[in-house]
Design a protein around this motif. Structure first.
Motif, PDB file in Angstrom:
ATOM      1  N   PHE A  45       0.866  -1.180   0.000  1.00  0.00           N
ATOM      2  CA  PHE A  45       0.000   0.000   0.000  1.00  0.00           C
ATOM      3  C   PHE A  45       0.900   1.227   0.000  1.00  0.00           C
ATOM      4  O   PHE A  45       1.814   1.337   0.814  1.00  0.00           O
ATOM      5  N   ILE A  46       0.643   2.124  -0.921  1.00  0.00           N
ATOM      6  CA  ILE A  46       1.425   3.359  -1.001  1.00  0.00           C
ATOM      7  C   ILE A  46       0.452   4.506  -0.746  1.00  0.00           C
ATOM      8  O   ILE A  46      -0.146   5.059  -1.673  1.00  0.00           O
ATOM      9  N   GLY A  47       0.268   4.807   0.550  1.00  0.00           N
ATOM     10  CA  GLY A  47      -0.768   5.781   0.890  1.00  0.00           C
ATOM     11  C   GLY A  47      -2.120   5.194   0.557  1.00  0.00           C
ATOM     12  O   GLY A  47      -2.540   4.173   1.104  1.00  0.00           O
ATOM     13  N   ASP A  48      -2.827   5.848  -0.386  1.00  0.00           N
ATOM     14  CA  ASP A  48      -4.130   5.355  -0.822  1.00  0.00           C
ATOM     15  C   ASP A  48      -4.019   4.392  -1.994  1.00  0.00           C
ATOM     16  O   ASP A  48      -5.019   3.809  -2.429  1.00  0.00           O
ATOM     17  N   ALA A  49      -2.809   4.211  -2.538  1.00  0.00           N
ATOM     18  CA  ALA A  49      -2.619   3.357  -3.709  1.00  0.00           C
ATOM     19  C   ALA A  49      -2.443   1.902  -3.293  1.00  0.00           C
ATOM     20  O   ALA A  49      -1.902   1.595  -2.236  1.00  0.00           O
ATOM     21  N   VAL A  50      -2.907   1.011  -4.169  1.00  0.00           N
ATOM     22  CA  VAL A  50      -2.762  -0.437  -3.971  1.00  0.00           C
ATOM     23  C   VAL A  50      -1.986  -0.997  -5.148  1.00  0.00           C
ATOM     24  O   VAL A  50      -2.313  -0.722  -6.309  1.00  0.00           O
ATOM     25  N   MET A  51      -0.944  -1.792  -4.839  1.00  0.00           N
ATOM     26  CA  MET A  51      -0.197  -2.499  -5.874  1.00  0.00           C
ATOM     27  C   MET A  51      -0.376  -3.993  -5.637  1.00  0.00           C
ATOM     28  O   MET A  51      -0.178  -4.495  -4.538  1.00  0.00           O
ATOM     29  N   ALA A  52      -0.768  -4.709  -6.691  1.00  0.00           N
ATOM     30  CA  ALA A  52      -0.972  -6.155  -6.579  1.00  0.00           C
ATOM     31  C   ALA A  52      -0.459  -6.827  -7.841  1.00  0.00           C
ATOM     32  O   ALA A  52      -0.288  -6.185  -8.890  1.00  0.00           O
ATOM     33  N   PHE A  53      -0.198  -8.125  -7.725  1.00  0.00           N
ATOM     34  CA  PHE A  53       0.220  -8.873  -8.921  1.00  0.00           C
ATOM     35  C   PHE A  53      -0.300 -10.311  -8.832  1.00  0.00           C
ATOM     36  O   PHE A  53      -0.671 -10.802  -7.763  1.00  0.00           O
ATOM     37  N   TRP A  54      -0.289 -10.979  -9.979  1.00  0.00           N
ATOM     38  CA  TRP A  54      -0.797 -12.347 -10.090  1.00  0.00           C
ATOM     39  C   TRP A  54       0.282 -13.253 -10.732  1.00  0.00           C
ATOM     40  O   TRP A  54       1.156 -12.769 -11.436  1.00  0.00           O
ATOM     41  N   ASN A  55       0.154 -14.528 -10.447  1.00  0.00           N
ATOM     42  CA  ASN A  55       1.042 -15.582 -10.963  1.00  0.00           C
ATOM     43  C   ASN A  55       2.325 -15.716 -10.153  1.00  0.00           C
ATOM     44  O   ASN A  55       3.293 -16.313 -10.595  1.00  0.00           O
ATOM     45  N   ALA A  56       2.348 -15.201  -8.944  1.00  0.00           N
ATOM     46  CA  ALA A  56       3.452 -15.403  -8.008  1.00  0.00           C
ATOM     47  C   ALA A  56       2.927 -15.033  -6.623  1.00  0.00           C
ATOM     48  O   ALA A  56       2.104 -14.115  -6.499  1.00  0.00           O
TER      49      ALA A  56
END
Length: 734
Positions: A526-537
């Motif tokens: 989480f970067i403040g209000d931002a969300v970073m996500a990924f798939w396949n790992a």
């Protein structure tokens, strides 16, 4: 994120512990504690019991003073004259040698001379008659002296000082070292009367020395008595059969190595002992302790002439007794109640047949090497094999050790230890499996703790079950990467108190995180209000790009629910932008020695972030790359191309699309068809034809920033026609 998993694999630790255990077990084997030694001896007993040796030719025969003999010829002790009669009858059958498993240490009390001495008041006529009868002891002595077959007497050594008679030490030829210091030492003896000792062709002791478990497996061939060497009854019989040749004794600085008498070279232990082999019971239907293993002939049958003389021809004959109360019972590897005379018979059979069993001094070194190899092999294999695989490996090692022992027993006559290797294998299996279990449990707990905040519980369990596929050190992998951000968050944050803002963010981020995790995604950060996500790992996920797109649509649905609730509570509603890209990136542990986390880096990550930023510029909720558009083909989703751009930091242009639900597209079908026509005209440089369509769309849908953007572009391009049109938009900012 994953600093606790820096040393997730405990295999090295388990192997180190396995090496220490192996060394400890090898040391215990060399120490040879009582329990281990007894188990080793019992394993050798089983080999001898299950794999008996054949009967020698010429045979060993026991002439037995059995209960039948006592019934027919009177109780023991017999008059020496009857013993002499028995010896003459046996000798007449032509054996090679006769050995007596008995001691004549006192004069015969039944002899006529002894009777006159014990009865001073008998009539003179009777006294004269008795004195004219032959003396029983003299009869036996004459029989021994005149026998055509060598007769060897027996005697016994004791630990009581003194000797009841003078013993002949025998004829020996010593090679290399003096064997006396290594032999069993005795201080006293119960020997035959000189009358018999001088008449017989030899004399030997019939002492036996049990092991620590009271089982007799070895027969001393030599004994140290008063610093002289004395042969056993078995060895004295062989010497007499060889015409009285000297007994050669070979020794070195470690002890006795071998004894040779006549043609027989006999390997011994360092204490001059013979490891006795045993034949099978003569009664094949009965393997009970009472089953005889050597030929027996009753003394009564011999005295009465009721026997086959051929059975004694060239035989090695031992005369002893099995009558209850007269014979000594000993425990041997094949029986718990074994006549002592038969034990000496099996010692003779072992030598005559050449069925020697050996445990030479170098064998301990071989067994230590075997233990080290087993320890190294299991230490390397067990930590990675799992419980079931480890058990199979352990059983294979144990089976191999047993086969190695059997092979050496059958083909090399070596008694190779199978107990220590088997015990080492099972102990290592138990210890390493248990240690590996705790290590894996600890590793599993750390995995759950590390990923439970970033992955759905079902995905975490799948990750735990397939830990071998987890790569934490970093690898190149195709990933789907998602960035989401709240639009205008900075200005909104300025208007809210910190505690209210924190609660607001928690309410927002909780369903957004659930949307990722429920669709097998990994929340990176989480970067403040931002969300970073990924798939396949870290878990490989088929159709990971579809899952990412479904997550983005779910985020919008969750946001609608949140906005409705917030409006009811007097809180501001928000809008978010989502960018998705599918491409190759490096995923794994990243960071410094002090802190690192499981994350993803690379150009694909940067592009996904740029796509999220473009949502503001184009007024789109979800912007995806052309790679995402090509990877997903499902009826529930529709992709609307909105441009081809060259983002900051990249030279290659990227087609970008707005992701929409299929039902939303169908509701706006007329609008979408008009947009597609206008966008196609724009792409081919027909700005005058495209502009009216974009203006119409702008008038009908003033909330759409996209249509107004393209209408403005068309007017600008009409006024300033480009020299070369490639319909690629260069973005000047992030």
């Amino acid at each position: 994120m994953l600093s606790s998993l820096k040393k997730i694999s405990a295999t090295g630790l388990v192997r180190a512990v396995g090496a220490v255990i192996s060394l400890a077990l090898t040391g215990i084997s060399l120490w040879n504690p009582l329990l281990l030694n007894e188990l080793r001896l019992r394993s050798f007993d089983q080999l001898m019991a299950q794999l008996p040796v054949p009967l020698a030719k010429p045979p060993v025969v026991i002439v037995d003073i059995d209960p039948k003999s006592l019934r027919e010829f009177g109780q023991w002790p017999w008059p020496r004259s009857r013993t002499a009669e028995l010896i003459r009858a046996v000798a007449a059958a032509g054996p090679t040698v006769i050995g007596l498993d008995m001691v004549f240490a006192e004069p015969d009390r039944s002899s006529p001379v002894r009777l006159t001495e014990s009865k001073p008041d008998i009539p003179s006529g009777v006294r004269d008659y008795l004195l004219n009868l032959p003396d029983n002891d003299q009869v036996l002595a004459e029989t021994l002296a005149s026998s055509p077959v060598p007769v060897v007497l027996g005697h016994i050594f004791t630990h009581q000082a003194g000797s009841s008679a003078i013993l002949k030490s025998g004829s020996f030829l010593l090679r290399d070292h003096d064997p006396a210091p290594f032999l069993h030492r005795f201080s006293g003896a119960d020997a035959n009367l000189p009358l018999f000792a001088q008449a017989a062709q030899g004399s030997g002791f019939f002492n036996i020395v049990p092991e620590s478990d009271a089982i007799v497996r070895r027969l001393p061939l030599l004994i140290n008595f008063q610093d002289g060497l004395y042969p056993s009854l078995t060895l004295a019989m062989l010497q007499a059969a060889a015409g009285g040749q000297p007994i050669e004794v070979s020794s070195n600085e470690n002890g006795v190595r071998a004894v040779q008498v006549g043609p027989h070279l006999i390997p011994t232990t360092m204490r001059g002992e013979l490891l006795v082999s045993f034949s099978a019971p003569l009664d094949e239907a009965s393997f009970s302790d009472a089953a005889r293993r050597l030929p027996y002939i009753s003394a009564a049958d011999i005295l009465a002439g009721r026997f086959d003389r051929a059975a004694l021809r060239q035989a090695y004959v031992l005369v002893g007794t099995s009558a209850l109360g007269l014979f000594d019972l000993i425990a041997v590897p094949v029986s718990e109640a074994f006549p002592g005379v038969e034990f000496h018979g099996h010692a003779l059979n072992t030598i005559l047949d050449g069925s020697y069993l050996r445990r030479p001094e170098w064998l301990r070194g071989l067994e230590v090497v075997q233990l080290c190899v087993i320890g190294l092999l299991l230490t390397m294999l067990l930590p990675k094999a799992g419980a079931a695989g480890g058990l199979l490996i352990t059983l294979g090692v144990v089976g191999g050790s047993i086969l190695f022992t059997l092979w050496n027993f059958l083909w090399n006559s070596l008694l190779v230890d199978m107990v220590a290797p088997s015990a080492t294998a099972f102990f290592l299996f138990a210890a390493l499996t248990l240690l590996n279990y705790f290590a894996e449990e600890r590793k599993t707990s750390r995995l759950r703790a590390a990923f439970s905040q970033y992955l759905a519980p079902a995905v975490v369990e799948e990750l735990v079950k397939n830990q071998d596929s987890l790569v934490l050190s970093g690898e190149e992998r195709e990933l789907s990467i998602l960035f989401s951000d709240i639009r205008g968050f900075t200005s909104m944050a300025e208007r809210m108190r910190p505690e209210a803002l924190c609660g607001f963010l928690n309410e927002y981020l909780t369903p957004m995180t659930a949307a990722v995790m429920d669709r097998r995604g990994t929340v990176d950060k989480f970067i403040g209000d931002a969300v970073m996500a990924f798939w396949n790992a870290p878990v490989r996920t088929p159709e990971h790009t579809r899952h990412a797109c479904e997550c983005a649509l779910a985020m919008l649905n969750e946001l609608e629910e949140l906005n409705r609730d917030w409006l009811k509570r007097g809180l501001p509603s928000i809008h978010i932008g989502i960018g998705i890209h599918c491409g190759t990136a490096r995923v794994g542990n990243m960071g410094s020695k002090q802190r690192f986390e499981y994350t993803v880096i690379g150009d694909s990550v940067n592009l996904a972030s740029r796509l999220e930023g473009l949502t503001k510029y184009y007024g789109a909720d979800i912007v995806v790359s052309g790679a995402v558009h090509e990877a997903v083909d499902v009826e529930s989703m529709v992709f609307q191309q909105i441009d081809t751009v060259r983002v900051v930091g990249k030279s290659e242009p990227v087609a970008i699309f707005q992701l929409m639900r299929a039902d939303c597209w169908r509701e706006r079908a007329e609008e979408m068809k008009m947009y597609e026509k206008a966008f196609a005209l724009y792409s081919f440089g027909k700005f005058e034809d495209a502009d009216p369509l974009f203006q119409t769309l702008t008038e009908r849908h003033p909330e759409s920033k996209l249509y107004a953007l393209y209408s403005g572009r068309c007017r600008n391009l009409i006024e300033n026609p480009p020299a070369h049109w490639d319909w690629i938009t260069d973005m000047r900012s992030k």
